[in-house]
Design a protein around this motif. Structure first.
Motif, PDB file in Angstrom:
ATOM      1  N   ILE A  42      43.463  69.856  16.822  1.00  0.00           N
ATOM      2  CA  ILE A  42      42.097  70.303  17.054  1.00  0.00           C
ATOM      3  C   ILE A  42      41.836  71.537  16.207  1.00  0.00           C
ATOM      4  O   ILE A  42      42.713  72.400  16.057  1.00  0.00           O
ATOM      5  CB  ILE A  42      41.840  70.604  18.545  1.00  0.00           C
ATOM      6  N   ILE A  43      40.630  71.613  15.595  1.00  0.00           N
ATOM      7  CA  ILE A  43      40.209  72.779  14.818  1.00  0.00           C
ATOM      8  C   ILE A  43      38.867  73.231  15.365  1.00  0.00           C
ATOM      9  O   ILE A  43      37.937  72.420  15.549  1.00  0.00           O
ATOM     10  CB  ILE A  43      40.098  72.463  13.317  1.00  0.00           C
ATOM     11  N   ILE A  44      38.745  74.541  15.629  1.00  0.00           N
ATOM     12  CA  ILE A  44      37.535  75.100  16.231  1.00  0.00           C
ATOM     13  C   ILE A  44      37.043  76.244  15.362  1.00  0.00           C
ATOM     14  O   ILE A  44      37.816  77.150  14.990  1.00  0.00           O
ATOM     15  CB  ILE A  44      37.801  75.607  17.656  1.00  0.00           C
ATOM     16  N   ALA A  45      35.724  76.237  15.072  1.00  0.00           N
ATOM     17  CA  ALA A  45      35.069  77.350  14.385  1.00  0.00           C
ATOM     18  C   ALA A  45      34.436  78.241  15.434  1.00  0.00           C
ATOM     19  O   ALA A  45      33.520  77.825  16.162  1.00  0.00           O
ATOM     20  CB  ALA A  45      34.025  76.833  13.401  1.00  0.00           C
ATOM     21  N   VAL A  81      48.155  72.634  23.504  1.00  0.00           N
ATOM     22  CA  VAL A  81      46.861  73.125  23.980  1.00  0.00           C
ATOM     23  C   VAL A  81      46.512  72.441  25.292  1.00  0.00           C
ATOM     24  O   VAL A  81      46.675  71.226  25.452  1.00  0.00           O
ATOM     25  CB  VAL A  81      45.758  72.855  22.940  1.00  0.00           C
ATOM     26  N   THR A  82      46.002  73.232  26.222  1.00  0.00           N
ATOM     27  CA  THR A  82      45.478  72.688  27.466  1.00  0.00           C
ATOM     28  C   THR A  82      44.005  72.343  27.272  1.00  0.00           C
ATOM     29  O   THR A  82      43.205  73.215  26.897  1.00  0.00           O
ATOM     30  CB  THR A  82      45.636  73.689  28.615  1.00  0.00           C
ATOM     31  N   ILE A  83      43.621  71.085  27.495  1.00  0.00           N
ATOM     32  CA  ILE A  83      42.252  70.613  27.283  1.00  0.00           C
ATOM     33  C   ILE A  83      41.598  70.369  28.642  1.00  0.00           C
ATOM     34  O   ILE A  83      42.149  69.683  29.496  1.00  0.00           O
ATOM     35  CB  ILE A  83      42.223  69.306  26.465  1.00  0.00           C
ATOM     36  N   TYR A 123      46.726  82.152  17.854  1.00  0.00           N
ATOM     37  CA  TYR A 123      47.388  81.076  18.586  1.00  0.00           C
ATOM     38  C   TYR A 123      46.454  80.546  19.668  1.00  0.00           C
ATOM     39  O   TYR A 123      46.180  81.230  20.666  1.00  0.00           O
ATOM     40  CB  TYR A 123      48.695  81.590  19.189  1.00  0.00           C
ATOM     41  N   LEU A 124      45.925  79.345  19.479  1.00  0.00           N
ATOM     42  CA  LEU A 124      45.006  78.693  20.407  1.00  0.00           C
ATOM     43  C   LEU A 124      45.824  77.974  21.474  1.00  0.00           C
ATOM     44  O   LEU A 124      46.691  77.161  21.163  1.00  0.00           O
ATOM     45  CB  LEU A 124      44.131  77.677  19.651  1.00  0.00           C
ATOM     46  N   TYR A 125      45.536  78.264  22.761  1.00  0.00           N
ATOM     47  CA  TYR A 125      46.344  77.630  23.791  1.00  0.00           C
ATOM     48  C   TYR A 125      45.521  76.914  24.878  1.00  0.00           C
ATOM     49  O   TYR A 125      46.078  76.183  25.677  1.00  0.00           O
ATOM     50  CB  TYR A 125      47.290  78.629  24.455  1.00  0.00           C
TER      51      TYR A 125
END
Length: 545
Positions: free
Chosen positions: A501-504, A518-520, A538-540
């Motif tokens: 996943i990529i987030i702006a 990652v927790t969704i 670091y995206l978690y």
């Protein structure tokens, strides 16, 4: 002391020659002596007995004690030919069981089952050596009685070398004239119930074994508990297989001794006994690794030795013709004085398990007599040459040489007691983890995001704790120590597939992460508006808005 063998009790009375003073001993008499003798006579004349005797011999200068437990049960001792008995002996040098029935003594030991013809009178003498039944007032030098409110009585007594003469061979089985035993003191107590039945008897005897210019002091403690009264019967249980025991003729030697002189070594702490019997008197002890002068061996598993110029015995199983490596217990922390290998055994030929660097701390568990320290290393037992270890805590001249820190980053490599971490600014740190606590659910592996608490000593990074944040996002209070903090921001998903996943983010950052890390929360898709939880880059966690 080991518990691995059994040996036959000698069937005859042992000769004993002890020096007796020519001075007359004080006489114990009066009503106290008469009532005490009535107690002894009542139990001595009992038809049945059920007794447990716990004995300990402490030898001056020896760390280990000699322990012995004897359980005796007898029935119909006053009959002409119906007496039965069961004797169980457990000692540090081995165990044995004996039975008496129909005029035969049956001995069950590790290597054989034998029986000998024996009269009831001789069998009673053998029992007396275990229980000290007829220790009457004539053998005492002092006696006092204390009557209790419940009607029971406690007798306190003393005996001297002069008064006990003629009784010592029952207290010290197997003693010979050459052993030169001197009894220093005897004292004890006898407890009865309100009806005068003997319930408990404690004896403490101090004696010395004198051989040439050597003198060995020993303390014998005997605690006997009588489980039945004189009127109560005891049912003796005998095994059914007694008929299978091998009968020995009276003129057949019970023990054969083969003469053979050589030097041998103790593989464990050993009792030195007056005879080749687990019940014989203790003359001293030999520590593990000690040298023994063998002069012969018996066919029942004992070594005949010369001990302080007298003949004595030790059990053969715990001796060796080659000098053994002895490991003794020890505890505490030691420190490496130089880089050193950690090995699987106490030899330079053994497998290398890892290394310690200078000043590394290690927990010790023992030491050998050939120059190695036993340690705990990565949860296993290992050994380090003692010349590379010291008890002294490392000292450093300048405080700036050692400091404590904390950092976070991605694991880029792992090894034995090492982990390599790259931080957000691209710096790479190689940590020693030999003594670090790891907080992780699945182990520290390449790709994990970790927090490391460490010490830097002269450029060497030593981790004390490594925490894996890849799967556990609940314990983050320590992250603020390094300037990082948990952050929350709104953003838009610009790429979303099965793996990534990529987030702006609205703050201008772009975050990417593998989905497994990652927790969704909610149904995501390209273009979805989300809330992103992250630390550094670091995206978690991602939540659909």
């Amino acid at each position: 002391m080991k518990k691995k063998t059994a040996a036959m009790i000698c069937l005859c009375s042992f000769a004993l020659a002890l020096p007796v003073s020519a001075l007359a001993a004080p006489e114990v008499s009066g009503s106290t002596a008469r009532s005490y003798d009535q107690v002894v006579d009542l139990m001595d004349g009992a038809d049945d007995l059920d007794v447990t005797i716990e004995e300990v011999v402490s030898v001056a200068g020896q760390a280990a004690n000699s322990e012995k437990t004897i359980n005796v049960q007898t029935s119909q001792m006053s009959s002409d030919d119906s007496m039965t008995a069961a004797i169980e002996v457990k000692t540090g040098d081995g165990d044995q069981t004996q039975y008496y029935e129909d005029g035969y003594l049956y001995t069950d030991q590790e290597n054989s089952q034998t029986k000998y013809s024996m009269s009831q009178d001789i069998m009673k003498q053998l029992l007396d050596r275990y229980i000290y039944l007829n220790l009457t007032s004539e053998y005492l030098s002092g006696l006092q009685a204390e009557k209790k409110e419940d009607g029971s009585t406690t007798y306190s007594f003393t005996a001297s070398e002069e008064t006990i003469a003629g009784y010592e061979d029952r207290l010290l089985e197997g003693i010979q004239a050459e052993h030169e035993i001197n009894i220093v003191s005897i004292e004890g107590t006898v407890e009865t119930d309100k009806d005068g039945n003997l319930k408990k008897r404690d004896i403490e005897m101090v004696y010395t074994v004198n051989s040439g210019d050597q003198s060995q002091m020993c303390v014998l403690t005997s605690n006997a508990t009588f489980h039945n009264t004189a009127e109560e019967t005891v049912e003796v249980e005998l095994p059914k297989e007694l008929e299978n025991f091998d009968e020995k003729a009276q003129n057949t030697p019970a023990i054969e001794i083969t003469k053979e002189e050589r030097t041998i070594y103790a593989t464990d702490d050993l009792n030195i006994r007056a005879q080749n019997s687990v019940t014989a008197a203790v003359l001293g002890g030999i520590e593990a690794g000690g040298t023994i002068e063998q002069i012969g061996y018996t066919n029942d598993g004992w070594i005949q030795i010369r001990y302080n110029d007298v003949t004595a015995y030790v059990y053969a199983e715990y001796t060796s013709q080659t000098k053994p490596v002895i490991v003794k217990e020890m505890g505490g922390s030691m420190y490496a004085t130089a880089p050193v290998n950690v090995r699987s055994s106490y030899s330079t030929d053994s497998k290398i398990l890892g290394t310690l660097e200078t000043d590394d701390e290690v927990t010790t568990t023992g030491y050998t007599d050939n120059g190695w320290i036993r340690v705990k290393y990565n949860g296993k037992t290992a050994y380090i040459n003692q010349s590379y270890l010291t008890w002294t805590v490392p000292q450093h001249e300048e405080d700036n040489d050692v400091y404590t820190g904390y950092l976070e980053g991605r694991v880029t490599d792992t090894g034995v007691n090492t982990v390599v971490v790259q931080t957000m600014d691209g710096m790479v740190y190689n940590f020693s983890t030999a003594h670090a606590t790891e907080i992780t659910s699945d182990g520290i592996v390449i790709g994990d995001w970790v927090g490391v608490t460490y010490k830097n000593r002269n450029g060497k990074y030593i981790a004390s704790e490594v925490e894996d944040f890849s799967y556990d996002y609940t314990q983050r209070s320590s992250m603020t120590q390094s300037g990082y903090r948990d952050q929350v921001s709104y953003g838009t998903v610009i790429a979303y597939d099965l793996n990534q996943i990529i987030i702006a983010l609205e703050n201008g950052m772009t975050l990417s992460a593998d989905l497994e890390n990652v927790t969704i929360d909610g149904e995501l898709y390209n273009g979805a508006y989300v809330i992103a939880n992250y630390i550094g880059s670091y995206l978690y966690a991602v939540t659909k808005f």
